[in-house]
Every structure is written in structure tokens, then in C-alpha cells.
Write a protein that holds these residues in place. Structure first.
Motif, PDB file in Angstrom:
ATOM      1  N   HIS A  49       0.840  -1.205   0.000  1.00 44.33           N
ATOM      2  CA  HIS A  49       0.000   0.000   0.000  1.00 44.33           C
ATOM      3  C   HIS A  49       0.865   1.241   0.000  1.00 44.33           C
ATOM      4  CE1 HIS A  49      -4.080  -1.590   0.641  1.00 44.33           C
ATOM      5  NE2 HIS A  49      -3.456  -2.591   1.210  1.00 44.33           N
ATOM      6  N   ALA A  50       0.430   2.243  -0.717  1.00 40.45           N
ATOM      7  CA  ALA A  50       1.087   3.545  -0.686  1.00 40.45           C
ATOM      8  C   ALA A  50       0.642   4.262   0.585  1.00 40.45           C
ATOM      9  CB  ALA A  50       0.721   4.349  -1.924  1.00 40.45           C
ATOM     10  N   SER A  51       1.359   5.306   0.940  1.00 37.38           N
ATOM     11  CA  SER A  51       1.054   6.020   2.186  1.00 37.38           C
ATOM     12  C   SER A  51      -0.173   6.931   2.070  1.00 37.38           C
ATOM     13  CB  SER A  51       2.265   6.830   2.640  1.00 37.38           C
ATOM     14  OG  SER A  51       2.654   7.737   1.623  1.00 37.38           O
ATOM     15  N   SER A  52      -0.651   7.172   0.845  1.00 39.79           N
ATOM     16  CA  SER A  52      -1.857   7.990   0.667  1.00 39.79           C
ATOM     17  C   SER A  52      -2.541   7.570  -0.628  1.00 39.79           C
ATOM     18  CB  SER A  52      -1.495   9.475   0.608  1.00 39.79           C
ATOM     19  OG  SER A  52      -0.889   9.787  -0.631  1.00 39.79           O
TER      20      SER A  52
ATOM     21  N   CYS B  15      -3.258  -5.168   5.183  1.00 38.26           N
ATOM     22  CA  CYS B  15      -2.513  -3.996   5.620  1.00 38.26           C
ATOM     23  C   CYS B  15      -2.852  -3.706   7.075  1.00 38.26           C
ATOM     24  CB  CYS B  15      -2.820  -2.785   4.733  1.00 38.26           C
ATOM     25  SG  CYS B  15      -4.491  -2.157   4.881  1.00 38.26           S
TER      26      CYS B  15
ATOM     27  N   THR C 187       4.741  -3.797   8.204  1.00 32.45           N
ATOM     28  CA  THR C 187       3.764  -2.966   8.916  1.00 32.45           C
ATOM     29  C   THR C 187       4.311  -2.444  10.210  1.00 32.45           C
ATOM     30  OG1 THR C 187       2.828  -4.957   9.889  1.00 32.45           O
ATOM     31  CG2 THR C 187       1.743  -4.068   7.935  1.00 32.45           C
TER      32      THR C 187
ATOM     33  N   ARG D 218      -0.744   9.019  -3.723  1.00 36.07           N
ATOM     34  CA  ARG D 218       0.459   8.262  -4.084  1.00 36.07           C
ATOM     35  C   ARG D 218       0.095   6.957  -4.776  1.00 36.07           C
ATOM     36  NH1 ARG D 218       5.617   9.247  -0.926  1.00 36.07           N
ATOM     37  NH2 ARG D 218       5.242  11.252   0.073  1.00 36.07           N
ATOM     38  N   CYS D 219      -0.933   6.313  -4.306  1.00 34.49           N
ATOM     39  CA  CYS D 219      -1.393   5.062  -4.914  1.00 34.49           C
ATOM     40  C   CYS D 219      -1.788   5.303  -6.371  1.00 34.49           C
ATOM     41  CB  CYS D 219      -2.568   4.492  -4.129  1.00 34.49           C
ATOM     42  SG  CYS D 219      -3.189   2.934  -4.769  1.00 34.49           S
TER      43      CYS D 219
END
Length: 190
Positions: free
Chosen positions: A76-79, A131, A190, A82-83
């Protein structure tokens, strides 16, 4: 927390009309946000592909990787922004590669199937990847997601064997490869 003002505004309107409570409104906002982000992400993938004359392979790679992701999870991207950026650039680049490979090389089904068999093994070993924000707690759901991911890769293998269009075969394979790469543990700390 809602990233999009539109999703929360729409959810408020729907909740008011349907006389729903605040918890139901938050569920609706989350669903609208997910839908808007998915549509925006997918449109971005096709747009980047189209910039390089590869809209169709971008569409195919994005669909094949995106459907697998629904079952397999992954990095997963941080936002959300960004994804969308990583997805558009990644799948858009794959589209250009698929277009190039399909024009300049003789693509053998054997190589594509070998790549998909490797993907299948990675899916069997690592999928589904959850996640930190949304853990998969149910063992039954975990088994269903893994089965769905395995069946989807098998279905794509059958499609690659039966379809005559080299561009479609290569695009499917690259989309599956890209998504499968996001399952590796070093990308999912994680």
C-alpha cells in the motif's frame, strides 16, 4: 477520515434523504470515496497509457492487475494520491512495454505461461496480503481470497493460451506480474 470532500458531502446528502444515522453515513462516505478513488486511479492508468499511444494495453494491464489485487491485496502507498500516481505510472509503463514487446518480438506462449506460473506460485505462498489499517481476521475470508486469487490467475492463464492477439496476452501477463510483485513481504512491512 475522508480524503475527498465530495464523498462526505454526497454521504451527508444521501443520509439526510434516507434518514440514516451517523455511522451509516460514514459507511456510505467510505464506499463513495473508494469508488471515486478507483475510478480516478483507473482513468489515470488509461490516460498515462494513452499519452504514449498505449491506452488499450494500459486498460488490459490495469484490469488484470486490479482484479487480482481485490483478491490478493498487496503493498500500500502512504496515501490515495500516491497510490494513484504509482498505479498510473506503473501500469502506464507496462502498457508501453507490452506495446513494444508485441511489435518487435515473437512472443511465445511458453514464456508467458512460465511467467504466470511463477505468479501463481507467489500468489499461493503470499496471498492474501492485508494492511495494518484493515487486517483480515477471518480464516474463512482469508481462504476465500486466496482461492479467488488462484482462480483468477488460472483464468488469465487460460485466456493467454486461447486469445490470438499478442498485445492482449502480453498486457495481461505484465499486469499480473506487476500486481504479484506487490505481494512480497519486504514491500509489506507494517
Amino acid at each position: 477520515m475522508s480524503y475527498l470532500k465530495l464523498s462526505s458531502t454526497s454521504a451527508k446528502f444521501i443520509s439526510k434523504q434516507a434518514r440514516l444515522d451517523e455511522e451509516q453515513e460514514q459507511v456510505i462516505a467510505y464506499a463513495i470515496e473508494g469508488l471515486l478513488l478507483s475510478v480516478t486511479g483507473f482513468a489515470s492508468i488509461v490516460f498515462v497509457g494513452a499519452l504514449f499511444g498505449a491506452a488499450l494495453p494500459a486498460l488490459i494491464a490495469g484490469l488484470s492487475g486490479g482484479v487480482l489485487r481485490k483478491f490478493s491485496g498487496g503493498a500500500h502507498a502512504s496515501s490515495p494520491l500516491r497510490c494513484i500516481i504509482f498505479g498510473a505510472l506503473g501500469y502506464g509503463s507496462l502498457a508501453v512495454i507490452a506495446k513494444y514487446l508485441s511489435k518487435v518480438m515473437v512472443v511465445n506462449n511458453g514464456y508467458l505461461l512460465l511467467a504466470l506460473i511463477i505468479c501463481l506460485l507467489i500468489v499461493v505462498i503470499y496471498a492474501p496480503v492485508d494492511c495494518a489499517a484493515k487486517r483480515i481476521k477471518s480464516p474463512v475470508l482469508r481462504k476465500r481470497l486466496k482461492l479467488g486469487a488462484v482462480c483468477f490467475v488460472l483464468l488469465m492463464m487460460c485466456l493467454v493460451v486461447t486469445v490470438d492477439a499478442v498485445l492482449i496476452k502480453v498486457s495481461i501477463t505484465l499486469g499480473i506480474l506487476y500486481q504479484t510483485a506487490t505481494l512480497f513481504p519486504f514491500l509489506n512491512k507494517t
